[in-house]
Each structure stands twice: as structure tokens, then as C-alpha cells.
Design a protein around this motif. Structure first.
Motif, mmCIF file in Angstrom:
data_model
loop_
_atom_site.group_PDB
_atom_site.id
_atom_site.type_symbol
_atom_site.label_atom_id
_atom_site.label_comp_id
_atom_site.label_asym_id
_atom_site.label_seq_id
_atom_site.Cartn_x
_atom_site.Cartn_y
_atom_site.Cartn_z
ATOM 1 N N TRP A 23 0.836 -1.207 0.000
ATOM 2 C CA TRP A 23 0.000 0.000 0.000
ATOM 3 C C TRP A 23 0.870 1.256 0.000
ATOM 4 N N SER A 24 2.040 1.185 0.649
ATOM 5 C CA SER A 24 2.920 2.356 0.760
ATOM 6 C C SER A 24 3.668 2.660 -0.530
ATOM 7 N N GLY A 25 3.836 1.659 -1.390
ATOM 8 C CA GLY A 25 4.467 1.930 -2.666
ATOM 9 C C GLY A 25 5.763 1.179 -2.905
ATOM 10 N N LYS A 26 6.468 1.605 -3.931
ATOM 11 C CA LYS A 26 7.630 0.882 -4.442
ATOM 12 C C LYS A 26 8.769 0.791 -3.432
ATOM 13 N N LEU A 27 9.124 1.899 -2.799
ATOM 14 C CA LEU A 27 10.261 1.909 -1.885
ATOM 15 C C LEU A 27 10.031 0.979 -0.704
ATOM 16 N N ALA A 28 8.866 1.094 -0.068
ATOM 17 C CA ALA A 28 8.556 0.253 1.079
ATOM 18 C C ALA A 28 8.495 -1.216 0.684
ATOM 19 N N THR A 29 7.935 -1.495 -0.485
ATOM 20 C CA THR A 29 7.863 -2.868 -0.985
ATOM 21 C C THR A 29 9.251 -3.450 -1.169
ATOM 22 N N ASN A 30 10.134 -2.682 -1.802
ATOM 23 C CA ASN A 30 11.495 -3.177 -2.044
ATOM 24 C C ASN A 30 12.275 -3.364 -0.747
ATOM 25 N N ILE A 31 12.103 -2.447 0.200
ATOM 26 C CA ILE A 31 12.800 -2.571 1.491
ATOM 27 C C ILE A 31 12.340 -3.833 2.217
ATOM 28 N N LEU A 32 11.022 -4.060 2.258
ATOM 29 C CA LEU A 32 10.495 -5.228 2.958
ATOM 30 C C LEU A 32 11.005 -6.525 2.331
ATOM 31 N N PHE A 33 11.010 -6.581 1.000
ATOM 32 C CA PHE A 33 11.427 -7.818 0.351
ATOM 33 C C PHE A 33 12.938 -8.012 0.403
ATOM 34 N N ILE A 34 13.687 -6.940 0.525
ATOM 35 C CA ILE A 34 15.127 -7.094 0.777
ATOM 36 C C ILE A 34 15.337 -7.727 2.149
ATOM 37 N N ILE A 35 14.591 -7.245 3.141
ATOM 38 C CA ILE A 35 14.696 -7.807 4.497
ATOM 39 C C ILE A 35 14.278 -9.278 4.498
ATOM 40 N N PHE A 36 13.116 -9.575 3.909
ATOM 41 C CA PHE A 36 12.644 -10.957 3.842
ATOM 42 C C PHE A 36 13.638 -11.839 3.085
ATOM 43 N N GLY A 37 14.158 -11.314 1.980
ATOM 44 C CA GLY A 37 15.074 -12.092 1.158
ATOM 45 C C GLY A 37 16.366 -12.430 1.876
ATOM 46 N N LEU A 38 16.910 -11.475 2.609
ATOM 47 C CA LEU A 38 18.150 -11.717 3.360
ATOM 48 C C LEU A 38 17.936 -12.757 4.457
ATOM 49 N N ILE A 39 16.774 -12.690 5.118
ATOM 50 C CA ILE A 39 16.458 -13.685 6.153
ATOM 51 C C ILE A 39 16.323 -15.073 5.512
ATOM 52 N N CYS A 40 15.638 -15.137 4.370
ATOM 53 C CA CYS A 40 15.471 -16.417 3.675
ATOM 54 C C CYS A 40 16.811 -16.977 3.228
ATOM 55 N N LEU A 41 17.704 -16.118 2.758
ATOM 56 C CA LEU A 41 19.039 -16.571 2.369
ATOM 57 C C LEU A 41 19.781 -17.169 3.554
ATOM 58 N N PHE A 42 19.690 -16.500 4.687
ATOM 59 C CA PHE A 42 20.338 -16.992 5.907
ATOM 60 C C PHE A 42 19.769 -18.351 6.315
ATOM 61 N N GLU A 43 18.439 -18.471 6.276
ATOM 62 C CA GLU A 43 17.802 -19.725 6.679
ATOM 63 C C GLU A 43 18.095 -20.850 5.691
ATOM 64 N N LEU A 44 18.119 -20.532 4.389
ATOM 65 C CA LEU A 44 18.450 -21.546 3.390
ATOM 66 C C LEU A 44 19.865 -22.064 3.577
ATOM 67 N N GLN A 45 20.800 -21.151 3.809
ATOM 68 C CA GLN A 45 22.187 -21.570 3.985
ATOM 69 C C GLN A 45 22.363 -22.413 5.240
ATOM 70 N N ASN A 46 21.584 -22.133 6.267
ATOM 71 C CA ASN A 46 21.618 -22.983 7.458
ATOM 72 C C ASN A 46 21.116 -24.383 7.143
ATOM 73 N N LEU A 47 20.069 -24.474 6.321
ATOM 74 C CA LEU A 47 19.538 -25.779 5.939
ATOM 75 C C LEU A 47 20.552 -26.563 5.116
#
Length: 267
Positions: A23-47
Motif C-alpha cells: 500500500w505504501s508503494g515501491k520503496l517500502a515494498t522493495n525494502i520489505l522484500f530485501i529484508i525478507f530475502g536476506l532472512i530467507c538466504l540466511f535460513e536456506l544456507q543454514n539448511l
């Protein structure tokens, strides 16, 4: 009951964060998915029991590059093909009877070309339409939530026939069919509220979300089975890790974006 309540609260917070960002737009969307993506990368590498620090730098750079620069369509298409190759490789190993194991042998490739392009493609879906149309991505998430919810509810209470017992004992054929059916119905209903895509295209998106979302869940289950763990992380009570919550949308994102990319360039 406490576990179910925790799961619901955690899921609502997760969904609210996505809705608020879109709802907030492009910048907020990209920031959130960068955060989610980095967490997912960390969790994948642990697996995978593997560390590849390069991916933590490549991911945000790739997301910014594709979102804020005029990238040639041929480069985007090659990016899609490379990501599809990795996902088909994982599916081959998921169904293979010959003991192949890309999960162990190709950790560099999986780490760099699974999470990274998949998360980038999610942020590129709104970019395919004028004014960075985040509603398209929101509806894709809603379809995924419909699929997951009905597959879980019907599978838990009425499921008898196991879908893939060796990898995910709790998944049932009845749950899959329920999720598939209601996701298509969801696509039909969405087509009346959002005419950016045609009726038929929303149905196709619903099919892609359901089929490849379920396959992504199975791939995630195999990751965890190989790692001998129940969850990819603990950041989301009741769900496990962010990767556990996003496994379906991560796997299906390439197929959904690829489909929308093609119809946008054909029409």
C-alpha cells in the motif's frame, strides 16, 4: 489451541506487513522484500549447512538494478531461464528415483540462483504495469494465502490420501485439490475487482500459484528433511522461519512473473 492462536497472530502480522508495504508503494515494498530475502538466504544456507556471503551482496544489488534501471528485456528473460533451470533441477531431484542430490552437490548454484531471482521477480511483478501497480502483487499473495489456507484446513480435517508421504507426510491429495479449487475460484473473483489482467489470465495465475506453490512447499520439506530439522528458523512463532512462510511464493514467483512477462510482451 494456544499453538493455533500463535500461528494466527504470527500470520496476521506477516500479512499486515506485506499489505502495508504494498500500500505504501515501491520503496517500502522493495525494502520489505530485501529484508525478507536476506532472512530467507540466511535460513536456506543454514539448511544447506553452507555459507556463501556473496549472495547477501548480490541480492540487494540485483533487486535495485532490476527495479530502478532500464534493464534490457533479453537480460530479464535470461534471468528467468536461469532461475527456472535451478527450480527444475530441484524438482528433478525431488521426484528422482536414482538418488540424485542437487541439494548437496550444487549448494553454490542453489544459494545464488534460488532465493535471489525469486525475490527479485516478486518485486518486478508490479513494474510490468503502469505506476508500479502493487495491487497485482497483492492479489498474487492473496491467491497464495487462499491456496495455503484451504489446503491446510481441508487436509487436516478431511485428508486421507497422502500426496508425497516420503517428503511431507502431512500433505494430502484432498488438501491439494481443495487449495487448487479455491485458488481458481479466488482468481475468478479477483478478475471482477481487477481488470488489469483478463479473466483467463487471472485463472492461469491462480493455477500457477497453486501448482508451483505446492511444489515449492515440497522442495522446502526436502531441504528440512535433509537438514534433519522441523523448521528453517524460529523468527515466526507457529510457522518457523520466514523461509517456511514464503517457500510457496518463492518457488511460484518465477513461473508467475514469467507468464506475466510473456503476455505483456505478446499483447
Amino acid at each position: 489451541m494456544n499453538e493455533l492462536f500463535t500461528r494466527i497472530v504470527s500470520g496476521v502480522i506477516y500479512a499486515a506487513a506485506i499489505i502495508l508495504a504494498l500500500w505504501s508503494g515501491k520503496l517500502a515494498t522493495n525494502i520489505l522484500f530485501i529484508i525478507f530475502g536476506l532472512i530467507c538466504l540466511f535460513e536456506l544456507q543454514n539448511l544447506l549447512n553452507f555459507k556463501n556471503y556473496v549472495s547477501y551482496f548480490v541480492f540487494p544489488i540485483a533487486l535495485i538494478f532490476f527495479n530502478y534501471f532500464n534493464v534490457n528485456d533479453e537480460i530479464t528473460f535470461l534471468f528467468i531461464i536461469a532461475c527456472l533451470f535451478v527450480k527444475l533441477l530441484l524438482l528433478r531431484d525431488l521426484f528422482s528415483l536414482k538418488g540424485r542430490n542437487a541439494f548437496r552437490q550444487k549448494k553454490h548454484l542453489i544459494t545464488l540462483m534460488y532465493i535471489v531471482p525469486s525475490m527479485v521477480f516478486l518485486t518486478l511483478i508490479p513494474k510490468l504495469y503502469p505506476d508500479y501497480n502493487t495491487y497485482i502483487l497483492l492479489y498474487v499473495f492473496i491467491l497464495m494465502w487462499i491456496n495455503d489456507s484451504f489446503a491446510f484446513l481441508i487436509g487436516k480435517h478431511f485428508g486421507k490420501q497422502k500426496l508425497f508421504a516420503k517428503i511431507s507426510p502431512k500433505k494430502t491429495v484432498e488438501g491439494f485439490l481443495a487449495g487448487f479449487t479455491f485458488t481458481i475460484i479466488g482468481g475468478i473473483l479477483i478478475s471482477y475487482f481487477n481488470q488489469t489482467l483478463s479473466f483467463y489470465n487471472w485463472v492461469v495465475v491462480g493455477i500457477l500459484v497453486s501448482v508451483f506453490g505446492n511444489l515449492g512447499d515440497l522442495v522446502q520439506s526436502k531441504f528440512k528433511r535433509k537438514a534433519l530439522v522441523k523448521d528453517s528458523g524460529k523468527i515466526m512463532p507457529g510457522h518457523g522461519g520466514v523461509f517456511d512462510r514464503m517457500d510457496s511464493i518463492i518457488f511460484s514467483s518465477t513461473f508467475v512473473f514469467g507468464f506475466l512477462f510473456v503476455i505483456n510482451h505478446v499483447s
